[in-house]
Design a protein around this motif. Sequence first.
Motif, PDB file in Angstrom:
ATOM      1  N   LEU A   1     -29.210  34.450  21.969  1.00 12.16           N
ATOM      2  CA  LEU A   1     -28.460  33.470  22.754  1.00 12.16           C
ATOM      3  C   LEU A   1     -27.839  34.107  23.986  1.00 12.16           C
ATOM      4  O   LEU A   1     -27.816  33.511  25.067  1.00 12.16           O
ATOM      5  CB  LEU A   1     -27.385  32.815  21.889  1.00 12.16           C
ATOM      6  N   LEU A   2     -27.340  35.323  23.845  1.00 13.81           N
ATOM      7  CA  LEU A   2     -26.771  36.040  24.987  1.00 13.81           C
ATOM      8  C   LEU A   2     -27.836  36.320  26.039  1.00 13.81           C
ATOM      9  O   LEU A   2     -27.598  36.155  27.246  1.00 13.81           O
ATOM     10  CB  LEU A   2     -26.125  37.343  24.517  1.00 13.81           C
ATOM     11  N   GLU A   3     -29.006  36.717  25.601  1.00 17.77           N
ATOM     12  CA  GLU A   3     -30.105  36.977  26.533  1.00 17.77           C
ATOM     13  C   GLU A   3     -30.549  35.693  27.225  1.00 17.77           C
ATOM     14  O   GLU A   3     -30.813  35.687  28.440  1.00 17.77           O
ATOM     15  CB  GLU A   3     -31.281  37.597  25.782  1.00 17.77           C
ATOM     16  N   ALA A   4     -30.617  34.577  26.492  1.00 18.16           N
ATOM     17  CA  ALA A   4     -30.993  33.296  27.092  1.00 18.16           C
ATOM     18  C   ALA A   4     -29.940  32.855  28.111  1.00 18.16           C
ATOM     19  O   ALA A   4     -30.278  32.337  29.179  1.00 18.16           O
ATOM     20  CB  ALA A   4     -31.171  32.245  26.009  1.00 18.16           C
ATOM     21  N   LEU A   5     -28.667  33.051  27.784  1.00 15.66           N
ATOM     22  CA  LEU A   5     -27.601  32.702  28.712  1.00 15.66           C
ATOM     23  C   LEU A   5     -27.681  33.557  29.971  1.00 15.66           C
ATOM     24  O   LEU A   5     -27.514  33.054  31.089  1.00 15.66           O
ATOM     25  CB  LEU A   5     -26.234  32.870  28.041  1.00 15.66           C
ATOM     26  N   LEU A   6     -27.938  34.830  29.822  1.00 18.27           N
ATOM     27  CA  LEU A   6     -28.078  35.723  30.973  1.00 18.27           C
ATOM     28  C   LEU A   6     -29.263  35.311  31.848  1.00 18.27           C
ATOM     29  O   LEU A   6     -29.163  35.307  33.080  1.00 18.27           O
ATOM     30  CB  LEU A   6     -28.236  37.169  30.508  1.00 18.27           C
ATOM     31  N   ALA A   7     -30.369  34.928  31.217  1.00 16.16           N
ATOM     32  CA  ALA A   7     -31.536  34.484  31.984  1.00 16.16           C
ATOM     33  C   ALA A   7     -31.230  33.195  32.737  1.00 16.16           C
ATOM     34  O   ALA A   7     -31.642  33.021  33.893  1.00 16.16           O
ATOM     35  CB  ALA A   7     -32.730  34.280  31.049  1.00 16.16           C
ATOM     36  N   LEU A   8     -30.478  32.283  32.113  1.00 15.78           N
ATOM     37  CA  LEU A   8     -30.104  31.033  32.778  1.00 15.78           C
ATOM     38  C   LEU A   8     -29.180  31.299  33.959  1.00 15.78           C
ATOM     39  O   LEU A   8     -29.356  30.723  35.034  1.00 15.78           O
ATOM     40  CB  LEU A   8     -29.436  30.093  31.777  1.00 15.78           C
ATOM     41  N   VAL A   9     -28.211  32.177  33.780  1.00  9.86           N
ATOM     42  CA  VAL A   9     -27.301  32.524  34.876  1.00  9.86           C
ATOM     43  C   VAL A   9     -28.072  33.181  36.017  1.00  9.86           C
ATOM     44  O   VAL A   9     -27.832  32.881  37.192  1.00  9.86           O
ATOM     45  CB  VAL A   9     -26.160  33.436  34.360  1.00  9.86           C
ATOM     46  N   LEU A  10     -29.009  34.038  35.701  1.00 11.11           N
ATOM     47  CA  LEU A  10     -29.824  34.692  36.729  1.00 11.11           C
ATOM     48  C   LEU A  10     -30.680  33.661  37.479  1.00 11.11           C
ATOM     49  O   LEU A  10     -30.786  33.715  38.715  1.00 11.11           O
ATOM     50  CB  LEU A  10     -30.712  35.762  36.100  1.00 11.11           C
ATOM     51  N   LEU A  11     -31.246  32.713  36.766  1.00  9.50           N
ATOM     52  CA  LEU A  11     -32.045  31.668  37.408  1.00  9.50           C
ATOM     53  C   LEU A  11     -31.186  30.823  38.335  1.00  9.50           C
ATOM     54  O   LEU A  11     -31.578  30.551  39.479  1.00  9.50           O
ATOM     55  CB  LEU A  11     -32.699  30.779  36.347  1.00  9.50           C
ATOM     56  N   ILE A  12     -30.014  30.429  37.883  1.00  9.24           N
ATOM     57  CA  ILE A  12     -29.118  29.633  38.717  1.00  9.24           C
ATOM     58  C   ILE A  12     -28.690  30.431  39.950  1.00  9.24           C
ATOM     59  O   ILE A  12     -28.626  29.888  41.057  1.00  9.24           O
ATOM     60  CB  ILE A  12     -27.901  29.152  37.902  1.00  9.24           C
ATOM     61  N   ALA A  13     -28.424  31.727  39.790  1.00  5.20           N
ATOM     62  CA  ALA A  13     -28.029  32.560  40.926  1.00  5.20           C
ATOM     63  C   ALA A  13     -29.156  32.676  41.946  1.00  5.20           C
ATOM     64  O   ALA A  13     -28.913  32.609  43.164  1.00  5.20           O
ATOM     65  CB  ALA A  13     -27.614  33.947  40.439  1.00  5.20           C
ATOM     66  N   ILE A  14     -30.389  32.810  41.490  1.00  3.77           N
ATOM     67  CA  ILE A  14     -31.527  32.916  42.411  1.00  3.77           C
ATOM     68  C   ILE A  14     -31.717  31.608  43.168  1.00  3.77           C
ATOM     69  O   ILE A  14     -31.928  31.604  44.388  1.00  3.77           O
ATOM     70  CB  ILE A  14     -32.810  33.319  41.653  1.00  3.77           C
ATOM     71  N   VAL A  15     -31.633  30.477  42.473  1.00  2.65           N
ATOM     72  CA  VAL A  15     -31.784  29.176  43.134  1.00  2.65           C
ATOM     73  C   VAL A  15     -30.660  28.957  44.133  1.00  2.65           C
ATOM     74  O   VAL A  15     -30.888  28.513  45.258  1.00  2.65           O
ATOM     75  CB  VAL A  15     -31.843  28.042  42.082  1.00  2.65           C
ATOM     76  N   TRP A  16     -29.434  29.292  43.741  1.00  4.29           N
ATOM     77  CA  TRP A  16     -28.291  29.136  44.642  1.00  4.29           C
ATOM     78  C   TRP A  16     -28.473  29.995  45.896  1.00  4.29           C
ATOM     79  O   TRP A  16     -28.222  29.557  47.009  1.00  4.29           O
ATOM     80  CB  TRP A  16     -27.014  29.524  43.892  1.00  4.29           C
ATOM     81  N   TRP A  17     -28.914  31.220  45.705  1.00  2.00           N
ATOM     82  CA  TRP A  17     -29.100  32.147  46.825  1.00  2.00           C
ATOM     83  C   TRP A  17     -30.160  31.621  47.790  1.00  2.00           C
ATOM     84  O   TRP A  17     -29.987  31.661  49.005  1.00  2.00           O
ATOM     85  CB  TRP A  17     -29.503  33.514  46.292  1.00  2.00           C
ATOM     86  N   THR A  18     -31.270  31.118  47.261  1.00  2.83           N
ATOM     87  CA  THR A  18     -32.338  30.655  48.141  1.00  2.83           C
ATOM     88  C   THR A  18     -31.972  29.353  48.835  1.00  2.83           C
ATOM     89  O   THR A  18     -32.448  29.089  49.939  1.00  2.83           O
ATOM     90  CB  THR A  18     -33.654  30.459  47.373  1.00  2.83           C
ATOM     91  N   MET A  19     -31.117  28.544  48.239  1.00  7.06           N
ATOM     92  CA  MET A  19     -30.744  27.286  48.868  1.00  7.06           C
ATOM     93  C   MET A  19     -29.711  27.471  49.975  1.00  7.06           C
ATOM     94  O   MET A  19     -29.764  26.782  50.993  1.00  7.06           O
ATOM     95  CB  MET A  19     -30.183  26.312  47.822  1.00  7.06           C
ATOM     96  N   PHE A  20     -28.767  28.362  49.802  1.00  4.97           N
ATOM     97  CA  PHE A  20     -27.617  28.411  50.689  1.00  4.97           C
ATOM     98  C   PHE A  20     -27.494  29.696  51.496  1.00  4.97           C
ATOM     99  O   PHE A  20     -26.452  29.956  52.070  1.00  4.97           O
ATOM    100  CB  PHE A  20     -26.333  28.190  49.888  1.00  4.97           C
ATOM    101  N   SER A  21     -28.532  30.509  51.589  1.00 10.16           N
ATOM    102  CA  SER A  21     -28.417  31.738  52.357  1.00 10.16           C
ATOM    103  C   SER A  21     -29.187  31.673  53.673  1.00 10.16           C
ATOM    104  O   SER A  21     -29.523  32.693  54.241  1.00 10.16           O
ATOM    105  CB  SER A  21     -28.939  32.920  51.537  1.00 10.16           C
TER     106      SER A  21
END
Length: 54
Positions: free
Chosen positions: A5-25
Amino acid sequence: MGLILLEALLALVLLIAIVWWTMFSGRKGGELPVPPASGDDDRKPPSPPSPPAA
């Protein structure tokens, strides 16, 4: 089980961070405005090139 569950949560946070970075940078003012179409549909296509002189 907790580690999975911790690994899945980390992967989800990483995915959200990548999407956020590509949208607003991008540009500071956002995307450039699209120029309005000014009757470009009635223009003639370019003529074919003339054959070389022999």
